[in-house]
Each structure stands twice: as C-alpha cells, then as structure tokens.
Design a protein around this motif. Sequence first.
Motif, mmCIF file in Angstrom:
data_model
loop_
_atom_site.group_PDB
_atom_site.id
_atom_site.type_symbol
_atom_site.label_atom_id
_atom_site.label_comp_id
_atom_site.label_asym_id
_atom_site.label_seq_id
_atom_site.Cartn_x
_atom_site.Cartn_y
_atom_site.Cartn_z
ATOM 1 N N VAL A 32 0.855 -1.182 0.000
ATOM 2 C CA VAL A 32 0.000 0.000 0.000
ATOM 3 C C VAL A 32 0.895 1.238 0.000
ATOM 4 C CG1 VAL A 32 -1.795 1.276 1.245
ATOM 5 C CG2 VAL A 32 -1.796 -1.228 1.275
ATOM 6 N N SER A 33 0.548 2.227 -0.823
ATOM 7 C CA SER A 33 1.293 3.486 -0.912
ATOM 8 C C SER A 33 0.361 4.635 -0.557
ATOM 9 C CB SER A 33 1.844 3.668 -2.326
ATOM 10 O OG SER A 33 2.551 4.884 -2.428
ATOM 11 N N TRP A 34 0.785 5.481 0.365
ATOM 12 C CA TRP A 34 -0.001 6.629 0.825
ATOM 13 C C TRP A 34 0.725 7.928 0.499
ATOM 14 C CZ3 TRP A 34 -4.595 5.930 3.505
ATOM 15 C CH2 TRP A 34 -4.846 4.646 4.007
ATOM 16 N N GLU A 35 -0.001 8.897 -0.017
ATOM 17 C CA GLU A 35 0.517 10.247 -0.216
ATOM 18 C C GLU A 35 -0.033 11.156 0.872
ATOM 19 O OE1 GLU A 35 2.773 11.516 -2.392
ATOM 20 O OE2 GLU A 35 3.049 9.507 -3.185
ATOM 21 N N ASP A 78 13.195 -1.513 14.165
ATOM 22 C CA ASP A 78 12.376 -2.728 14.080
ATOM 23 C C ASP A 78 11.956 -2.974 12.633
ATOM 24 O OD1 ASP A 78 12.614 -3.342 16.801
ATOM 25 O OD2 ASP A 78 10.956 -2.021 17.310
ATOM 26 N N GLY A 79 10.652 -3.059 12.359
ATOM 27 C CA GLY A 79 10.167 -3.374 11.022
ATOM 28 C C GLY A 79 9.892 -2.157 10.164
ATOM 29 N N TYR A 80 10.490 -1.012 10.504
ATOM 30 C CA TYR A 80 10.280 0.225 9.755
ATOM 31 C C TYR A 80 11.610 0.854 9.389
ATOM 32 C CZ TYR A 80 5.427 0.066 11.305
ATOM 33 O OH TYR A 80 4.129 -0.315 11.530
ATOM 34 N N PHE A 81 11.597 1.637 8.303
ATOM 35 C CA PHE A 81 12.748 2.486 8.009
ATOM 36 C C PHE A 81 12.262 3.741 7.302
ATOM 37 C CE2 PHE A 81 12.532 0.009 4.066
ATOM 38 C CZ PHE A 81 12.891 0.896 3.071
ATOM 39 N N THR A 82 13.113 4.740 7.342
ATOM 40 C CA THR A 82 12.816 5.998 6.664
ATOM 41 C C THR A 82 14.047 6.457 5.908
ATOM 42 O OG1 THR A 82 11.933 8.237 6.948
ATOM 43 C CG2 THR A 82 13.429 7.450 8.647
ATOM 44 N N THR A 83 13.810 7.192 4.847
ATOM 45 C CA THR A 83 14.885 7.835 4.105
ATOM 46 C C THR A 83 14.367 9.175 3.591
ATOM 47 O OG1 THR A 83 16.569 7.562 2.384
ATOM 48 C CG2 THR A 83 14.372 6.740 1.876
ATOM 49 N N ARG A 84 15.283 10.115 3.417
ATOM 50 C CA ARG A 84 14.932 11.432 2.888
ATOM 51 C C ARG A 84 15.317 11.459 1.413
ATOM 52 N NH1 ARG A 84 16.647 17.424 4.984
ATOM 53 N NH2 ARG A 84 16.633 18.389 2.933
ATOM 54 N N PHE A 85 14.385 11.948 0.601
ATOM 55 C CA PHE A 85 14.640 12.119 -0.824
ATOM 56 C C PHE A 85 14.742 13.610 -1.121
ATOM 57 C CE2 PHE A 85 12.343 8.122 -0.480
ATOM 58 C CZ PHE A 85 13.111 7.278 -1.251
ATOM 59 N N ASP A 86 15.848 14.035 -1.710
ATOM 60 C CA ASP A 86 16.017 15.411 -2.169
ATOM 61 C C ASP A 86 15.935 15.390 -3.686
ATOM 62 O OD1 ASP A 86 16.513 16.756 0.359
ATOM 63 O OD2 ASP A 86 18.399 15.648 0.397
ATOM 64 N N MET A 87 15.008 16.198 -4.224
ATOM 65 C CA MET A 87 14.747 16.158 -5.662
ATOM 66 C C MET A 87 14.747 17.550 -6.276
ATOM 67 S SD MET A 87 11.666 13.399 -5.717
ATOM 68 C CE MET A 87 10.948 13.952 -4.175
ATOM 69 N N ASP A 88 15.241 17.610 -7.486
ATOM 70 C CA ASP A 88 15.174 18.804 -8.329
ATOM 71 C C ASP A 88 14.360 18.378 -9.547
ATOM 72 O OD1 ASP A 88 15.557 21.059 -9.894
ATOM 73 O OD2 ASP A 88 17.730 20.809 -10.073
ATOM 74 N N LYS A 107 7.242 0.227 5.835
ATOM 75 C CA LYS A 107 7.002 -0.893 6.742
ATOM 76 C C LYS A 107 7.443 -2.164 6.032
ATOM 77 C CE LYS A 107 3.346 -3.195 9.363
ATOM 78 N NZ LYS A 107 1.906 -3.138 9.690
ATOM 79 N N VAL A 108 8.209 -2.997 6.726
ATOM 80 C CA VAL A 108 8.727 -4.235 6.148
ATOM 81 C C VAL A 108 8.205 -5.419 6.959
ATOM 82 C CG1 VAL A 108 10.822 -5.557 5.614
ATOM 83 C CG2 VAL A 108 10.810 -3.068 5.328
ATOM 84 N N LYS A 109 7.689 -6.413 6.249
ATOM 85 C CA LYS A 109 7.226 -7.643 6.886
ATOM 86 C C LYS A 109 7.666 -8.816 6.027
ATOM 87 C CE LYS A 109 3.192 -9.964 8.739
ATOM 88 N NZ LYS A 109 1.738 -9.945 8.878
ATOM 89 N N ASP A 110 8.233 -9.814 6.652
ATOM 90 C CA ASP A 110 8.714 -11.009 5.945
ATOM 91 C C ASP A 110 9.642 -10.657 4.790
ATOM 92 O OD1 ASP A 110 7.190 -12.652 7.673
ATOM 93 O OD2 ASP A 110 5.423 -12.456 6.376
ATOM 94 N N ILE A 113 8.600 -4.872 1.497
ATOM 95 C CA ILE A 113 7.928 -3.627 1.847
ATOM 96 C C ILE A 113 6.425 -3.850 1.662
ATOM 97 C CG2 ILE A 113 7.568 -1.208 1.212
ATOM 98 C CD1 ILE A 113 10.561 -1.214 0.309
ATOM 99 N N THR A 114 5.679 -3.618 2.743
ATOM 100 C CA THR A 114 4.229 -3.803 2.683
ATOM 101 C C THR A 114 3.488 -2.471 2.682
ATOM 102 O OG1 THR A 114 4.077 -3.991 5.091
ATOM 103 C CG2 THR A 114 4.325 -6.050 3.829
ATOM 104 N N GLU A 115 4.176 -1.405 3.057
ATOM 105 C CA GLU A 115 3.538 -0.087 3.088
ATOM 106 C C GLU A 115 4.596 0.993 2.949
ATOM 107 O OE1 GLU A 115 1.171 2.466 6.435
ATOM 108 O OE2 GLU A 115 0.594 0.359 6.204
ATOM 109 N N GLU A 116 4.221 2.061 2.226
ATOM 110 C CA GLU A 116 5.069 3.249 2.123
ATOM 111 C C GLU A 116 4.184 4.470 2.320
ATOM 112 O OE1 GLU A 116 6.831 3.277 -1.827
ATOM 113 O OE2 GLU A 116 4.935 3.824 -2.758
ATOM 114 N N ARG A 117 4.742 5.463 3.014
ATOM 115 C CA ARG A 117 4.040 6.734 3.229
ATOM 116 C C ARG A 117 5.028 7.854 2.959
ATOM 117 N NH1 ARG A 117 -0.827 6.665 6.559
ATOM 118 N NH2 ARG A 117 -1.309 4.510 7.070
ATOM 119 N N PHE A 118 4.549 8.893 2.269
ATOM 120 C CA PHE A 118 5.418 10.014 1.923
ATOM 121 C C PHE A 118 4.942 11.281 2.614
ATOM 122 C CE2 PHE A 118 5.808 6.986 -1.579
ATOM 123 C CZ PHE A 118 7.176 6.789 -1.539
ATOM 124 N N PHE A 119 5.903 12.033 3.150
ATOM 125 C CA PHE A 119 5.627 13.270 3.868
ATOM 126 C C PHE A 119 6.453 14.393 3.248
ATOM 127 C CE2 PHE A 119 4.915 9.732 6.673
ATOM 128 C CZ PHE A 119 3.715 10.048 7.288
#
Length: 126
Positions: A32-35, A78-88, A107-110, A113-119
């Motif tokens: 699942v991907s959330w904006e 744990d089962g999550y990670f984050t990264t920052r994207f810098d874009m032009d 979110k990572v399971k087994d 990646i089972t879910e991504e959310r962007f902020f």
Amino acid sequence: MTTQEVADQLVKWCNEGNEAKCYQELYSPDAVSWEMEADPNDAMAKCVGMQEIQKKGEWWYENFEVHSSKASEPTVADGYFTTRFDMDTTHKPSGQRSKMSELGVYKVKDGKITEERFFYQNGEQQ
C-alpha cells in the motif's frame, strides 16, 4: 532479507536511478502506498497493490522531469525504516522547476515492503 537489508537496497537502487527494480524485488504484491495531504478523492492518495503503485509512478514521470534525486542513508527501527529524498524537478505541464525534500517511511514484513508513506510540504517551494 532483514529490514536493514531492504532499506540499504532501496537506497542503493534509488540512487542508481533504478526505482523499477525496487518495486520488482523489494515490494510485496499487495503493498500500500499513501501520499500525504492528498485529496481523499484523488486516485493517487492511496494505492493498493503493485498495479496501482505502478500507475502512480507512471503518472509521476509523465508529469515531472527529474533533474536529480538523492536518497539519504536509511534509519531503521524494528520493522520500519525511513529515508529522505532530495529532488530537483520540473513540472512538465507548467514548466515550473523546484527543489523539494520528502520523507519516505516504509514498513517491512517477511523481508518485503508492505507499506510506504510520503511526507512533504505540499505546494511549497524551497
């Protein structure tokens, strides 16, 4: 794969310009991907499954020319990670060029990646 391994691979492939490989190798088929701050009636606000996520990616590349993009080293907990994207990027329909940063939270399971959310700050330029 551990969450750290998934995170490291995603950052590596994104920085190589190989986002498609991330979706092929690292994502669950029903991810699942959330904006953030998207209009709830917008089809891109929540995408379920790889077919919808791919359509969102196609929309992005149809509407934005990416001059550069850089993913930071991931932070894992744990089962999550984050990264920052810098874009032009340039918004193709308007011709407006802008630089922005967004956080991707995954979110990572087994080992997938089972879910991504962007902020990000919607509509504001830096």
